[in-house]
Design an enzyme around this catalytic site. Sequence first.
Site, PDB file in Angstrom:
ATOM      1  CB  SER A 138       9.022  56.569 -35.804  1.00 53.49           C
ATOM      2  OG  SER A 138      10.705  55.852 -36.541  1.00 53.49           O
ATOM      3  CE1 TYR A 151      10.360  60.512 -39.629  1.00 54.37           C
ATOM      4  CE2 TYR A 151      11.116  58.898 -38.229  1.00 54.37           C
ATOM      5  CZ  TYR A 151      10.361  58.970 -39.178  1.00 54.37           C
ATOM      6  OH  TYR A 151       9.261  58.051 -39.668  1.00 54.37           O
TER       7      TYR A 151
HETATM    8  N1  NAP Z   1       8.633  53.807 -43.874  1.00 50.94           N
HETATM    9  C1  NAP Z   1       9.039  53.486 -42.615  1.00 50.94           C
HETATM   10  O1  NAP Z   1       9.981  52.972 -42.186  1.00 50.94           O
HETATM   11  C2  NAP Z   1       8.374  54.134 -41.572  1.00 50.94           C
HETATM   12  C3  NAP Z   1       8.777  54.218 -39.675  1.00 50.94           C
HETATM   13  C4  NAP Z   1       7.554  54.532 -39.058  1.00 50.94           C
HETATM   14  C5  NAP Z   1       7.073  55.520 -38.906  1.00 50.94           C
HETATM   15  N2  NAP Z   1       7.186  55.415 -40.473  1.00 50.94           N
HETATM   16  C6  NAP Z   1       6.170  56.688 -40.360  1.00 50.94           C
HETATM   17  O2  NAP Z   1       4.702  56.563 -41.305  1.00 50.94           O
HETATM   18  C7  NAP Z   1       4.422  57.572 -41.872  1.00 50.94           C
HETATM   19  C8  NAP Z   1       4.156  57.341 -43.647  1.00 50.94           C
HETATM   20  O3  NAP Z   1       5.188  57.099 -44.461  1.00 50.94           O
HETATM   21  P1  NAP Z   1       5.681  55.932 -45.578  1.00 50.94           P
HETATM   22  O4  NAP Z   1       6.366  55.175 -44.664  1.00 50.94           O
HETATM   23  O5  NAP Z   1       4.591  55.638 -45.803  1.00 50.94           O
HETATM   24  O6  NAP Z   1       6.131  56.916 -45.914  1.00 50.94           O
HETATM   25  P2  NAP Z   1       5.788  57.697 -48.018  1.00 50.94           P
HETATM   26  O7  NAP Z   1       5.300  56.886 -48.495  1.00 50.94           O
HETATM   27  O8  NAP Z   1       6.280  58.221 -48.138  1.00 50.94           O
HETATM   28  O9  NAP Z   1       4.331  58.682 -47.547  1.00 50.94           O
HETATM   29  C9  NAP Z   1       4.649  59.705 -46.694  1.00 50.94           C
HETATM   30  C10 NAP Z   1       3.024  60.389 -47.276  1.00 50.94           C
HETATM   31  O10 NAP Z   1       2.912  61.682 -46.564  1.00 50.94           O
HETATM   32  C11 NAP Z   1       2.617  62.257 -47.581  1.00 50.94           C
HETATM   33  N3  NAP Z   1       2.811  63.904 -47.049  1.00 50.94           N
HETATM   34  C12 NAP Z   1       4.189  64.147 -47.103  1.00 50.94           C
HETATM   35  N4  NAP Z   1       4.229  65.725 -47.165  1.00 50.94           N
HETATM   36  C13 NAP Z   1       2.960  65.934 -47.144  1.00 50.94           C
HETATM   37  C14 NAP Z   1       1.797  67.761 -47.359  1.00 50.94           C
HETATM   38  N5  NAP Z   1       3.164  68.709 -46.827  1.00 50.94           N
HETATM   39  N6  NAP Z   1       0.928  67.076 -47.025  1.00 50.94           N
HETATM   40  C15 NAP Z   1       0.341  66.437 -47.133  1.00 50.94           C
HETATM   41  N7  NAP Z   1       0.398  65.087 -47.244  1.00 50.94           N
HETATM   42  C16 NAP Z   1       2.275  65.086 -47.528  1.00 50.94           C
HETATM   43  C17 NAP Z   1       2.557  62.529 -48.965  1.00 50.94           C
HETATM   44  O11 NAP Z   1       2.096  62.458 -50.344  1.00 50.94           O
HETATM   45  P3  NAP Z   1       2.209  63.526 -51.064  1.00 50.94           P
HETATM   46  O12 NAP Z   1       3.696  63.871 -51.321  1.00 50.94           O
HETATM   47  O13 NAP Z   1       1.271  63.058 -52.223  1.00 50.94           O
HETATM   48  O14 NAP Z   1       1.701  64.781 -50.792  1.00 50.94           O
HETATM   49  C18 NAP Z   1       2.454  60.558 -48.831  1.00 50.94           C
HETATM   50  O15 NAP Z   1       1.300  60.451 -48.775  1.00 50.94           O
HETATM   51  C19 NAP Z   1       5.339  58.103 -41.956  1.00 50.94           C
HETATM   52  O16 NAP Z   1       4.416  59.549 -40.780  1.00 50.94           O
HETATM   53  C20 NAP Z   1       6.347  58.593 -41.316  1.00 50.94           C
HETATM   54  O17 NAP Z   1       7.348  59.183 -40.677  1.00 50.94           O
HETATM   55  C21 NAP Z   1       7.352  55.289 -41.354  1.00 50.94           C
END
Ligand code: NAP
Length: 235
Positions: A138, A151
């Site tokens: 990120s 984070y």
């Molecule tokens: N959205 C942004 O602005 C942004 C920016 C930079 C980086 N990121 C990164 O992108 C990645 C994906 O995030 P997203 O934005 O797509 O958010 P999201 O829609 O909330 O997805 C998060 C995913 O992580 C899984 N997860 C969370 N805890 C878990 C656990 N204990 N075991 C297994 N799976 C788990 C969730 O699945 P379950 O709940 O079904 O387990 C879900 O599929 C993350 O690493 C985040 O830090 C996001």
Amino acid sequence: MIRSAVVTGASSGIGRAAALALAESGWQVALIARREALLEALSEEIEARGGLAKSIVADLSNPEQCAGAIETARSRVGGTPSLVNAAGVARFANLAEDSPESVAAQIQINLVAPILCSRAILPWMAERGGGHILNVASVAGITPFAGASVYGSTKAGLLMFGKALAAEVRTQGIRVTTLVLGATDTELWDAQSFVPSRGDMLRPESVAAVIRDVLESPCDTSIDRIDLMPPKGIL
Ligand SMILES: NC(=O)c1ccc[n+]([C@@H]2O[C@H](COP(=O)([O-])OP(=O)(O)OC[C@H]3O[C@@H](n4cnc5c(N)ncnc54)[C@H](OP(=O)(O)O)[C@@H]3O)[C@@H](O)[C@H]2O)c1
């Protein structure tokens, strides 16, 4: 040649979109997360379009389940594997107001889990003579934001993990890419007290297209890091 991708965090957001994009492009995909119904629905959607998808329910905050999920993936999809470490959580809060449990949970899922999933998949990659690990980091890992000390630390750690791992495994034909990502419109923002304009954020489908392109880049190239931001930059 069979290509397979193990995608963590495949039940929503960036992981889900990446799995869909890769499956559309002919990759066999192993879908890992906790919410079984969402994984099953995605798997059915991919298979209805002629792809191959296997859902694997695992809580990646548990180290044994990290290794177990990769082992299960190995038994269900074929070919040379790639790993997309997209599972993650964000609990933006000033440190004084954050609980020790929340701090530990973020470190576990955002940093320890991708390290352990990578560790578990390396023997499979070594056996196949190649592979690609893509870690979703990120902009918070390279920019100090108030409310994101924990984070941001996990994502800075993930960035260095990717650099050091690449140095370790590149002679084995294994590539490691860190995606330094800006704000993307996913569920991650649903529970935050501060939410930038969602209309200005990246769409998960656009991020997924870049992830797919990185994994499909020619084998004689190594993309160590990509900084991917919305056109307006930091929102
Ligand atoms: N959205 C942004 O602005 C942004 C920016 C930079 C980086 N990121 C990164 O992108 C990645 C994906 O995030 P997203 O934005 O797509 O958010 P999201 O829609 O909330 O997805 C998060 C995913 O992580 C899984 N997860 C969370 N805890 C878990 C656990 N204990 N075991 C297994 N799976 C788990 C969730 O699945 P379950 O709940 O079904 O387990 C879900 O599929 C993350 O690493 C985040 O830090 C996001």
